[in-house]
Design a protein around this motif. Structure first.
Motif, PDB file in Angstrom:
ATOM      1  N   VAL A 185       0.798  -1.182  -0.112  1.00 12.92           N
ATOM      2  CA  VAL A 185      -0.075  -0.185   0.075  1.00 12.92           C
ATOM      3  C   VAL A 185       0.949   1.329  -0.065  1.00 12.92           C
ATOM      4  N   TYR A 186       0.820   2.172  -0.850  1.00 12.67           N
ATOM      5  CA  TYR A 186       1.480   3.388  -1.229  1.00 12.67           C
ATOM      6  C   TYR A 186       0.699   4.590  -1.415  1.00 12.67           C
ATOM      7  N   GLN A 187       1.372   5.716  -1.194  1.00 14.61           N
ATOM      8  CA  GLN A 187       0.594   7.167  -1.420  1.00 14.61           C
ATOM      9  C   GLN A 187       1.615   7.872  -2.168  1.00 14.61           C
ATOM     10  N   ARG A 188       1.154   8.675  -3.043  1.00 20.25           N
ATOM     11  CA  ARG A 188       2.014   9.732  -3.566  1.00 20.25           C
ATOM     12  C   ARG A 188       1.578  11.143  -2.509  1.00 20.25           C
ATOM     13  N   VAL A 189       2.528  11.625  -1.659  1.00 21.54           N
ATOM     14  CA  VAL A 189       2.115  12.414  -0.779  1.00 21.54           C
ATOM     15  C   VAL A 189       2.724  14.006  -1.093  1.00 21.54           C
ATOM     16  N   PHE A 190       3.670  14.215  -2.208  1.00 19.00           N
ATOM     17  CA  PHE A 190       3.799  15.400  -2.534  1.00 19.00           C
ATOM     18  C   PHE A 190       4.674  15.402  -3.911  1.00 19.00           C
ATOM     19  N   HIS A 191       4.463  16.546  -4.530  1.00 17.85           N
ATOM     20  CA  HIS A 191       5.133  16.535  -5.857  1.00 17.85           C
ATOM     21  C   HIS A 191       5.734  18.036  -6.136  1.00 17.85           C
ATOM     22  N   ALA A 192       6.822  18.013  -6.312  1.00 18.56           N
ATOM     23  CA  ALA A 192       7.533  19.334  -6.698  1.00 18.56           C
ATOM     24  C   ALA A 192       8.395  19.232  -7.902  1.00 18.56           C
ATOM     25  N   SER A 193       8.290  19.873  -8.975  1.00 16.00           N
ATOM     26  CA  SER A 193       9.056  20.149  -9.981  1.00 16.00           C
ATOM     27  C   SER A 193      10.600  20.439  -9.645  1.00 16.00           C
ATOM     28  N   GLY A 194      11.458  19.720 -10.048  1.00 15.07           N
ATOM     29  CA  GLY A 194      12.814  19.665  -9.953  1.00 15.07           C
ATOM     30  C   GLY A 194      13.237  19.093  -8.532  1.00 15.07           C
ATOM     31  N   LEU A 195      12.511  18.186  -8.080  1.00 17.26           N
ATOM     32  CA  LEU A 195      12.800  17.949  -6.732  1.00 17.26           C
ATOM     33  C   LEU A 195      14.264  16.922  -6.902  1.00 17.26           C
ATOM     34  N   MET A 196      15.282  17.037  -5.961  1.00 18.94           N
ATOM     35  CA  MET A 196      16.269  16.244  -6.062  1.00 18.94           C
ATOM     36  C   MET A 196      16.714  15.370  -4.850  1.00 18.94           C
ATOM     37  N   ARG A 197      16.374  15.580  -3.771  1.00 18.08           N
ATOM     38  CA  ARG A 197      16.607  14.979  -2.703  1.00 18.08           C
ATOM     39  C   ARG A 197      15.490  15.264  -1.478  1.00 18.08           C
ATOM     40  N   CYS A 198      15.055  14.290  -0.707  1.00 18.60           N
ATOM     41  CA  CYS A 198      14.013  14.305   0.321  1.00 18.60           C
ATOM     42  C   CYS A 198      14.791  13.544   1.478  1.00 18.60           C
ATOM     43  N   ARG A 199      14.752  14.193   2.767  1.00 20.38           N
ATOM     44  CA  ARG A 199      15.533  13.649   4.035  1.00 20.38           C
ATOM     45  C   ARG A 199      14.677  13.925   5.111  1.00 20.38           C
ATOM     46  N   LEU A 200      14.624  13.036   6.039  1.00 24.13           N
ATOM     47  CA  LEU A 200      13.784  12.910   7.434  1.00 24.13           C
ATOM     48  C   LEU A 200      14.890  13.248   8.474  1.00 24.13           C
ATOM     49  N   SER A 201      14.239  13.969   9.465  1.00 22.57           N
ATOM     50  CA  SER A 201      15.047  14.131  10.549  1.00 22.57           C
ATOM     51  C   SER A 201      15.216  12.711  11.450  1.00 22.57           C
ATOM     52  N   PRO A 202      16.003  12.565  12.406  1.00 21.03           N
ATOM     53  CA  PRO A 202      15.901  11.472  13.101  1.00 21.03           C
ATOM     54  C   PRO A 202      14.840  11.078  13.691  1.00 21.03           C
ATOM     55  N   ASP A 203      14.033  11.937  14.273  1.00 18.17           N
ATOM     56  CA  ASP A 203      12.696  11.831  14.936  1.00 18.17           C
ATOM     57  C   ASP A 203      11.584  11.918  14.124  1.00 18.17           C
ATOM     58  N   ALA A 204      11.752  12.011  12.872  1.00 29.87           N
ATOM     59  CA  ALA A 204      10.893  11.987  11.658  1.00 29.87           C
ATOM     60  C   ALA A 204       9.955  13.323  11.978  1.00 29.87           C
ATOM     61  N   ARG A 205      10.063  14.149  12.587  1.00 31.95           N
ATOM     62  CA  ARG A 205       9.403  15.462  12.874  1.00 31.95           C
ATOM     63  C   ARG A 205       9.448  16.333  11.835  1.00 31.95           C
ATOM     64  N   GLN A 206      10.745  16.200  11.032  1.00 32.66           N
ATOM     65  CA  GLN A 206      10.939  17.189   9.943  1.00 32.66           C
ATOM     66  C   GLN A 206      11.237  16.556   8.479  1.00 32.66           C
ATOM     67  N   MET A 207      10.857  17.085   7.503  1.00 30.75           N
ATOM     68  CA  MET A 207      11.060  16.866   6.198  1.00 30.75           C
ATOM     69  C   MET A 207      12.121  17.896   5.411  1.00 30.75           C
ATOM     70  N   VAL A 208      13.096  17.624   4.890  1.00 34.97           N
ATOM     71  CA  VAL A 208      13.846  18.672   4.085  1.00 34.97           C
ATOM     72  C   VAL A 208      13.944  18.159   2.775  1.00 34.97           C
ATOM     73  N   MET A 209      13.477  18.987   1.682  1.00 26.76           N
ATOM     74  CA  MET A 209      13.748  18.720   0.247  1.00 26.76           C
ATOM     75  C   MET A 209      14.615  19.806  -0.209  1.00 26.76           C
ATOM     76  N   CYS A 210      15.341  19.474  -1.248  1.00 24.75           N
ATOM     77  CA  CYS A 210      16.073  20.325  -1.891  1.00 24.75           C
ATOM     78  C   CYS A 210      15.784  20.059  -3.537  1.00 24.75           C
TER      79      CYS A 210
END
Length: 615
Positions: A185-210
């Motif tokens: 079971v999967y879901q597309r949660v976000f889309h952004a043109s030119g997305l390169m990387r997506c990282r989560l903080s160790p506690d998964a409280r933050q998502m950082v994208m470049c």
């Protein structure tokens, strides 16, 4: 014993002196700076102690080592290789214990351990594979969903969800505990043109994208369950263009609420401040501090002549006085005085229409009696601006890096092209209003909106803002100041138009360093040490160790009296022991061990060592 005596003993004895061990045995607190001195003595003595390559072991060629990952206990090392294979090593003996040839049908890009026995890999074949280290003869399953190269894998321990991102601009979540006949079971949660990387903080409280537009996007108080609903339709590149142009774009401004500091979940923040001389364009590599304090990124400048590594603060700031500034764009010039006339009738809000592709044919403006030469000239200017033309040129960095960064990056320009047309439209309407032709504004706006595919969206009901320190000093943007047609004041407050703001970003840059600009087109994966004191950065055919200060201090102490961004410090000589470009590096989570990999397929281990090297 006082601090003065401690400093004397600290200077007199080494990190492993009997005095230091005795103090630790009897339970005394370590003296101030002891941790820094120990870290510096270990990291500055890093030497190569072992190496491996497919040529030395008479194995099949592996190609470039694009990613290196340790197991949580540091006992295993997995290498993701260019020629469709993964190599597994014993971290302590440096011996290869298993090889999986043909793990994917294209090069393997990333490895991520989910626990001590299961790990995931992703590939340019657009799939993600799950593996069990106890039985590597066959993968557990393959995950299908992405439409382009998959470059990154994260795992949220809080939600038990696998998070993947690729060059199709999409971020997917996968429930690995769910089973179906064909796929998880999967879901597309976000889309952004030119997305390169997506990282989560160790506690998964933050998502950082470049992105490939020189932008870092932070999602604070992350909730993966509602992320798709909360960020539906949000386009970071379009909102960033609205910020830089200081011109209201209705499609982007309707997502102003995502930046509100009072949001309890999925709050957006932009980071776009870089050091002087670094006009960041493609942010290709991204890592999060082991404690979630900062984001480490590597970018390529717009002119493709320099590369930089930067550290930005990503910790959430809840105080109202630190919240993002909201500033209105400059108001339109007041029209000359003329006799009062009845304001034009305001039509119903038109629903948002999906923008047409750039090959849209622009309809001609029919000749109408009384149409002035100025209106025809303005319409001709608009047709020239909106006429079908080739997409904007891809930045040199992205164009050179096409073999590794992505196959087709033309979609990066779509939302920016839409926003630029809207900005030109609003500015033209303002000029017409300043010349006394405001009565034709609505007809012109309606025609332009249909032509470009950008029609003002329906006004959304917004909660009334509370009067606090952050909002009392901010003036909203009314429709009349954003180039829209003015209307008579309504006696009913609940029918007033929605007020929009343009958020301005806070400066987040802490440390930076300029890198060597070698190997254009390849992503160089840099990393933090397990304690977050050090940064390992690929540097040509080797790597270098960078610290925040000369003492290898922790980030929390280095920014106590922060006065502005500062360059990172090279704590030792650059270590170059490869014959080709180094593209990956990784610190062990348990030991003072560092591993690097290059395009030739060679892997080198480094450890603190005194005396003759065994390499």
């Amino acid at each position: 014993m006082g601090n003065k005596d401690d400093s004397v003993f600290l200077a007199k004895y080494s990190a492993f002196s009997p005095y230091r061990l005795f103090r630790r045995e009897v339970g005394f607190a370590p003296p101030l700076g002891a941790g820094d001195a120990l870290a510096r003595s270990l990291y500055c003595g890093m030497k190569p102690i072992a190496s491996w390559s497919s040529e030395d072991s008479n194995a099949l060629p592996t190609g470039g080592v694009f990613n290196l990952e340790f197991s949580p206990d540091g006992s295993l090392l997995v290498a993701a290789c260019e020629k469709k294979s993964i190599q597994i090593f014993d971290s302590l003996t440096h011996q290869r214990i298993h090889t999986v040839n043909g793990a994917h049908s294209d090069c393997v890009n990333c490895v991520k351990f989910l626990d001590g026995r299961m790990f995931a890999t992703c590939s340019d074949d657009t799939t993600i594979a799950l593996w069990d280290v106890r039985n590597l003869k066959k993968k557990i399953c393959s995950l299908l969903g992405h439409s382009n190269w998959v470059k990154n894998i994260e795992f949220s321990m809080k939600d038990k969800l696998l998070v993947t991102s690729g060059l199709d601009g999409s971020i997917y979540t996968w429930d690995i505990n769910s089973y179906s006949e064909c796929n998880l079971v999967y879901q597309r949660v976000f889309h952004a043109s030119g997305l390169m990387r997506c990282r989560l903080s160790p506690d998964a409280r933050q998502m950082v994208m470049c992105t490939t537009r020189g932008l870092l996007v932070i999602v604070h108080d992350l909730n993966l369950t509602t992320l798709a609903q909360d960020l539906h339709g949000f386009k970071p590149n379009m909102y960033r263009l609205m910020q830089t142009s200081n011109q209201l774009i209705p499609i982007a401004a309707q997502y102003d609420h995502l930046f509100d500091a009072k949001r309890s979940q999925n709050r957006i923040e932009f980071i776009c401040d870089f050091p002087e001389g670094n006009d960041a364009e493609v942010v290709s590599a991204l890592q999060i501090h082991p404690l979630g304090w900062s984001a480490l990124s590597r970018n390529i400048s717009h002119d493709d002549r320099s590369e930089w590594s930067c550290i930005h603060d990503i910790q959430p700031v809840c105080s109202a006085r630190h919240s993002a500034v909201r500033s209105p764009p400059p108001a339109a010039a007041a029209p000359p005085a003329r006799r009062a006339r009845r304001p034009p009738r305001r039509p119903r809000p038109r629903p948002y229409r999906q923008p047409r592709p750039q090959a849209t044919v622009t309809p001609a403006l029919p000749e109408q009696p009384g149409t002035s030469a100025l209106s025809r000239r303005a319409w001709a200017e608009h047709r020239a601006a909106a006429a079908p033309r080739a997409p904007a040129a891809v930045p040199p960095a992205a164009r050179v890096s096409e073999p590794r960064l992505g196959g087709d990056l033309s979609s990066v320009q779509n939302d920016v092209w839409e926003a630029s047309i809207t900005i030109k439209q609003h500015r033209m309407l303002q000029e017409l209003a300043g010349r006394g032709q405001g009565h034709r504004n609505f007809n012109m706006q309606r025609i332009m909106g249909i032509n470009t595919g950008i029609a003002p969206p329906a006004a959304r009901a917004r909660p009334r803002a509370r009067a606090d320190e952050d909002q009392q000093s901010i003036s909203p943007i009314s429709p009349s100041t954003s180039g829209q047609t003015p209307r008579a004041a309504s006696p009913e407050p609940e029918r007033e138009a929605t007020k929009h703001y343009i958020r301005q970003n806070r400066d987040r840059l802490l440390y930076y360093v300029e890198e060597t600009n070698e190997g254009k087109g390849f992503i160089k994966e840099l990393c933090y040490s397990a304690d977050g004191r050090l940064v390992c950065s690929p540097f040509g055919c080797g790597m270098r160790l960078l610290a925040l200060d000369g003492r290898c201090g922790e980030l929390s102490r280095c920014v106590e009296n922060f006065t502005g961004p500062r360059p990172m410090v090279d704590v030792g000589q650059s270590l170059g022991h490869h014959q080709d470009l180094v593209v990956s590096c990784k610190f062990s989570p348990r030991f003072h061990m560092l591993v690097t990999g290059c395009l030739e397929g060679k892997i080198v281990w480094y450890e603190p060592f005194s005396g003759e090297t065994m390499y």
